[in-house]
Design an enzyme around this catalytic site. Structure first.
Site, PDB file in Angstrom:
ATOM      1  CD  GLU A  59      -2.964  -1.015   2.328  1.00 59.81           C
ATOM      2  OE1 GLU A  59      -2.856  -0.106   3.163  1.00 59.81           O
ATOM      3  OE2 GLU A  59      -3.916  -1.809   2.319  1.00 59.81           O
ATOM      4  CD  GLU A  83      -3.226  -5.898   4.183  1.00 54.80           C
ATOM      5  OE1 GLU A  83      -4.009  -5.022   4.627  1.00 54.80           O
ATOM      6  OE2 GLU A  83      -1.984  -5.787   4.244  1.00 54.80           O
TER       7      GLU A  83
END
Ligand code: BGC
Length: 444
Positions: A168, A356
């Protein structure tokens, strides 16, 4: 309809994800150098109740038991990250053999238990020594990162095939270099934009290095993404939502695909040019083997005259009075469907893997059990949306739950619990929650 694992096909990859700083503890053991998170948590009032990751789940000392527990829950894929400063205490230069030994033991035991390792090379814990030289704001990080990646692939690549370059990048550049709420706590547009560009460069450079050393490797990188909707149908809110979408969802994927930064919708991104050198646009491109999608919620966006640069802001779930998790994120499983459709629509996109997804709820330990029906429901609803996208032709090939163990949730400390397994942080006891038992049954 009850959805089974078989509906997703034999090749669909099922797993769980964790990150080094959030679980390992042993923050200064066996030659590990400090990371920016070790330093950031020492500052007063940055983290909920001044919690630190010094001990966390003490996974460094409990990994044998934890991997055996994972195995007992039928989990066959484990995504974990490597702590850069455990391998290179100063960020570059001398390798810490004891750090290499730890990850060797972790990889070997995973394989013995028939759990396939998926290594994330960077999950936010930059060596502090490199932050002292500017961290992600210094263009040299491309080479520092490249050297670290080379060491990891050379040591572990004979047993590990699946690599994730960055976790991320939008979150670690925005929270760490614009808002200052994550390590290293820097603020401002210049810090942010330089960090964005250097992370983008490092992302492609790291991937290229992995492939050059190990040509049968499977290389991806992960992006945080949230389905975005305007607060109303007024033009101003629609424009605001478009800008938020460009920043939250498109900032890193588009340069990687060769489309450049999304400057059309966010003019301020033109200022990245200041950090660009000749041929950078080409260097940002890389054909990944997969893209990791990380989705938790959706965001509703409205126009906001007083918000500098963006003129847009999030209308919180709390204000909208919708169902929320312990992170105060809206429970909105359809978000993952829209995100999968959106990413799949890029013309040269590789397969997607959900690296995720999960939810924090206020779990309670009662009679040595943790019953978490809300998490079970959340995961089931999410999987229905993933299946819906897959049936409509989206090329999605895997799903990893965030996360295996309750852990250190960054600025929120130990307060939100995301795990399939409850951790009693007083005595490091692990108790499988009903969601963990549900996942084990689902995977059987
Ligand atoms: C991060 C994880 C984090 C999770 C829940 C993701 O942004 O990769 O480290 O714990 O979301 O907040």
């Amino acid at each position: 309809m009850i959805l089974t694992k078989d509906a997703f096909g034999e090749d669909f990859i099922w797993g769980v994800s964790t990150a080094a700083y959030q679980i390992e503890g042993a923050h200064n053991s066996h030659g590990k150098g400090p990371s920016i998170w070790d330093v950031f948590v020492e500052k007063k009032n940055k983290i909920f109740q001044n919690h630190t990751g010094d001990i966390a789940c003490d996974f460094y000392n409990h990994y044998i038991h934890d991997l055996e527990l994972m195995h007992s829950l039928n989990i066959l894929n484990y995504r974990f990250s490597i702590s850069w400063s455990r391998i290179l205490p100063d960020g570059t230069g001398k390798v810490n053999q004891l750090g290499i030994d730890f990850y060797n033991r972790l990889i070997d035991l995973s394989l013995e238990l028939e759990i396939t390792p998926w290594i994330t090379l960077y999950h936010w814990d930059l060596p502090h020594a490199l932050e002292k030289k500017g961290g992600w704001r210094n263009r040299d990080i491309k080479e520092w990162f490249g050297d670290y990646v080379t060491i990891c692939v050379k040591h572990f690549g004979n047993r590990v095939k699946n690599w994730i370059v960055l976790n991320e990048p939008t979150v670690f550049t925005a929270a760490g270099y614009f808002f200052g709420i994550h390590a290293p706590g820097k603020k401002g547009l210049g810090n942010f934009l330089s960090a964005v560009h250097h992370a983008s460069l490092a992302q492609a450079h790291g991937a290229r290095i992995i492939k050059s050393i190990q040509n049968d490797s499977v290389v991806g990188t992960t992006f945080s993404c949230s389905h975005i909707e305007p607060f109303t149908n007024r033009d101003k809110d629609i424009v605001a939502a478009k800008k938020a979408d460009a920043l939250f969802n498109r900032l890193f994927i588009e340069p990687l695909l060769g489309l450049g930064y999304p400057t059309d919708d966010v003019k301020i991104l033109n200022r990245i040019e200041k950090y660009m050198q000749q041929n950078d646009e080409n260097e940002l491109k890389f054909n990944m083997d997969f893209i990791g999608i990380q989705n938790y919620t959706r965001e509703i966006i409205r126009h906001a005259t007083f918000v500098p640069f963006l003129r847009a802001k999030i209308v919180s779930a709390e204000k909208r009075k919708v169902e929320m998790t312990a992170m105060k994120w809206e429970v909105y499983p359809e978000s993952i469907y829209h995100i999968l459709k959106k990413f799949n629509a890029y013309s040269n996109i590789p397969p997607l893997i959900i690296t995720e997804n999960g939810a924090a709820f206020p779990d309670r330990l009662e009679n040595n059990q943790v019953d978490d029906p809300k998490r079970v429901q959340y995961l089931q609803d999410i999987l229905k949306q993933v299946f819906r996208a897959k049936q409509e032709g989206v090329n999605v090939n895997g799903y990893f739950v965030w996360t295996f163990l309750d852990n250190f949730e960054w600025a929120e400390g130990y307060h939100p619990r995301f795990g399939l397994v409850y951790v009693d942080f007083q005595n490091q006891q692990r108790i499988v929650k009903s969601s963990g038992h549900w996942y084990a049954d689902f995977l059987k």
